[in-house]
Motif scaffolding. Structure first.
Motif, PDB file in Angstrom:
ATOM      1  N   ASN A   1     -22.543  34.523  53.685  1.00  0.00           N
ATOM      2  CA  ASN A   1     -22.185  33.106  53.688  1.00  0.00           C
ATOM      3  C   ASN A   1     -21.632  32.674  52.344  1.00  0.00           C
ATOM      4  OD1 ASN A   1     -22.787  31.260  56.103  1.00  0.00           O
ATOM      5  ND2 ASN A   1     -24.517  32.672  56.145  1.00  0.00           N
ATOM      6  N   PHE A  20     -17.961  31.061  51.647  1.00  0.00           N
ATOM      7  CA  PHE A  20     -17.805  29.786  50.951  1.00  0.00           C
ATOM      8  C   PHE A  20     -16.890  29.943  49.735  1.00  0.00           C
ATOM      9  CE2 PHE A  20     -18.859  25.749  49.178  1.00  0.00           C
ATOM     10  CZ  PHE A  20     -19.016  25.951  47.818  1.00  0.00           C
ATOM     11  N   HIS A  58     -13.309  30.498  50.759  1.00  0.00           N
ATOM     12  CA  HIS A  58     -12.774  29.239  51.262  1.00  0.00           C
ATOM     13  C   HIS A  58     -12.373  28.332  50.104  1.00  0.00           C
ATOM     14  CE1 HIS A  58     -11.942  27.409  55.013  1.00  0.00           C
ATOM     15  NE2 HIS A  58     -12.674  26.312  54.813  1.00  0.00           N
ATOM     16  N   CYS A  84     -25.138  29.021  56.840  1.00  0.00           N
ATOM     17  CA  CYS A  84     -23.807  28.586  57.245  1.00  0.00           C
ATOM     18  C   CYS A  84     -23.734  27.066  57.307  1.00  0.00           C
ATOM     19  CB  CYS A  84     -23.448  29.204  58.592  1.00  0.00           C
ATOM     20  SG  CYS A  84     -21.782  28.815  59.159  1.00  0.00           S
ATOM     21  N   SER A  85     -24.746  26.452  57.892  1.00  0.00           N
ATOM     22  CA  SER A  85     -24.776  24.987  57.965  1.00  0.00           C
ATOM     23  C   SER A  85     -24.827  24.375  56.571  1.00  0.00           C
ATOM     24  CB  SER A  85     -25.977  24.548  58.794  1.00  0.00           C
ATOM     25  OG  SER A  85     -26.064  23.152  58.830  1.00  0.00           O
ATOM     26  N   LYS A 102     -21.385  24.738  54.816  1.00  0.00           N
ATOM     27  CA  LYS A 102     -20.377  23.819  55.347  1.00  0.00           C
ATOM     28  C   LYS A 102     -20.544  22.430  54.748  1.00  0.00           C
ATOM     29  CE  LYS A 102     -19.511  26.050  59.808  1.00  0.00           C
ATOM     30  NZ  LYS A 102     -19.635  25.930  61.290  1.00  0.00           N
ATOM     31  N   ASP A 103     -21.782  21.952  54.666  1.00  0.00           N
ATOM     32  CA  ASP A 103     -22.023  20.645  54.053  1.00  0.00           C
ATOM     33  C   ASP A 103     -21.631  20.650  52.584  1.00  0.00           C
ATOM     34  OD1 ASP A 103     -22.994  19.823  56.482  1.00  0.00           O
ATOM     35  OD2 ASP A 103     -25.101  20.160  55.962  1.00  0.00           O
ATOM     36  N   SER A 124     -17.837  20.474  52.294  1.00  0.00           N
ATOM     37  CA  SER A 124     -17.323  19.140  52.628  1.00  0.00           C
ATOM     38  C   SER A 124     -17.522  18.178  51.463  1.00  0.00           C
ATOM     39  CB  SER A 124     -18.030  18.610  53.882  1.00  0.00           C
ATOM     40  OG  SER A 124     -17.768  19.437  54.999  1.00  0.00           O
TER      41      SER A 124
END
Length: 414
Positions: free
Chosen positions: A40, A44, A47, A134-135, A138-139, A142
């Protein structure tokens, strides 16, 4: 979901196989969770790189003003981001090696059923850790994207042709350069802000497709040939399928599900091949049946024939013999086309027919075999395959005849 038996697994390992087995089990679980976190983390970080963002831990500030100072900071942040990616890759590789060592240790000291329970336990733990991380990532991304603006500069690719791809441009700029990263970031933003092209179907057609999808009284499936789409009444489809399954010469009902019995038989064959040195531990694990799904039966309509009968298909994806069948297929694939009666395609058929001269009292006749695959004699097929594998020099140098024959015999019996 965990079961009461899984909660007893650590105690069982300690009581039956000693504290070392329990220690290796806990270490394996820890390493699997660690691997999930770093995967993960890698996603990240990559990304961030593709979007031109820098995590707060890599963001640099300076009191020195001016564009040259900003370029120095940007280049330094980019280098630090690349170094973090390199370190993550290194940690993942080290963790994988440690997992492999622990897995090997448990594999050699535990029975098959206990080893399977251990693998299910650590797999569940890894998936849970991966989902949680993963959750969280993602936060985190963002929030980072909302706070940090992308820094852009002109990318000198005006001399390239219009049909050049982004990766071609990045290659010319140097895949690891700042310009290439900025170009990818610009492309991502363009794609995010772009509007989808107009639909190639009308609003009425889209509503009709939605209505067909929601209709529970019909079945939509591809045709057996011709790349057509067929819509059948569900009752007609079920009747045609039952007509096939009611053929007692081909199918017969079972009193119970034999999957577990066949799974144990296949494991015994694989273990004997491993113990005899025919296959190594890696191949054994690749062929080991970890899934126990029952093969699925369905039919594809033959629209080119009267009454539109179904061609029976039995999908073995996910079944106990799936990995073994794939392995055997690779071994036997060189045999395809080795006989003079083999036809590659329709063009090959036309070529061979054009060379045939018929007399006045001769005619060409074609035959259609009904239920071809279920009518193939198994014993004769194995005999032919055994002779071909042991006599063909080109095949014997590419595969292990003994392995193929023993595995295929067990797979066919299953």
């Amino acid at each position: 979901m965990s079961t009461p038996q899984q909660f007893k697994l650590p105690k069982r390992l300690e009581s039956e196989f000693g504290r070392m087995a329990l220690k290796n089990f806990r270490s394996l679980e820890f390493m699997e969770r660690k691997l999930a976190r770093f995967r993960n983390h890698l996603h990240f970080t990559m990304h961030c790189k593709h979007h031109g963002l820098y995590p707060p831990s890599l963001s640099l500030k300076t009191a020195v003003k001016g564009p040259h100072a900003q370029r120095i900071i940007q280049n330094t942040q980019h280098l630090l981001l690349n170094e973090r990616i390199r370190q993550i890759y290194y940690t993942i590789n080290v963790t994988k090696q440690r997992i492999s060592d622990l897995d090997e240790s448990l594999f050699t000291c535990l029975p098959v059923d206990v080893y399977t329970d251990v693998k299910n336990w650590v797999t569940h733990a890894s998936e849970a850790e991966f989902s949680k991380c993963c959750s969280r990532q993602k936060d985190k991304f963002s929030r980072l994207e909302s706070k940090q603006k992308l820094s852009r500069s002109d990318v000198p690719v005006s001399q390239m042709s219009d049909d050049a791809t982004v990766e071609t441009a990045c290659h010319l700029l140097g895949n690891t350069s700042n310009k290439a990263a900025e170009l990818r970031s610009d492309c991502v933003q363009v794609l995010k802000q772009s509007k989808p092209p107009p639909s190639n179907i009308s609003k009425e057609e889209r509503a009709a497709l939605r209505e067909l999808k929601e209709d529970k009284d019909i079945t939509i499936l591809p045709a057996d040939k011709g790349r057509a789409t067929v819509i059948l009444n569900k009752t007609d489809y079920q009747d045609k399928a039952n007509d096939l399954l009611n053929d007692t010469n081909t199918y017969k009902p079972l009193k119970r599900d034999p999957t577990s019995m066949y799974r144990n038989q296949l494991i015994e064959v694989l273990q004997s091949l491993r113990d005899e040195g025919v296959i190594n531990v890696i191949t054994y694990r690749q062929l080991y049946p970890t899934s126990s799904d029952t093969p699925k039966f369905y039919g594809l309509p033959k629209v080119h024939k009267d009454a539109c009968p179904l061609r029976p298909i039995v999908s073995s994806c996910g079944s106990i013999t799936y990995n073994t069948a794939k392995f055997i297929s690779k071994i036997l694939s060189p045999l395809v086309g080795s006989t003079p009666r083999h036809l590659k395609n329709s063009e090959d058929l036309v070529t061979k027919l054009s060379a045939i001269k018929l007399a006045d009292n001769e005619s060409l006749i074609s035959y259609d075999v009904s239920a071809l695959f279920t009518s193939v004699p198994v014993d004769e097929s194995l005999f032919i395959k055994r002779v071909t594998l042991t006599t063909s020099l080109s095949i014997s140098t590419l595969c292990i005849p003994q392995l193929s024959l023993r595995l295929s015999e067990r797979t066919i019996s299953v």
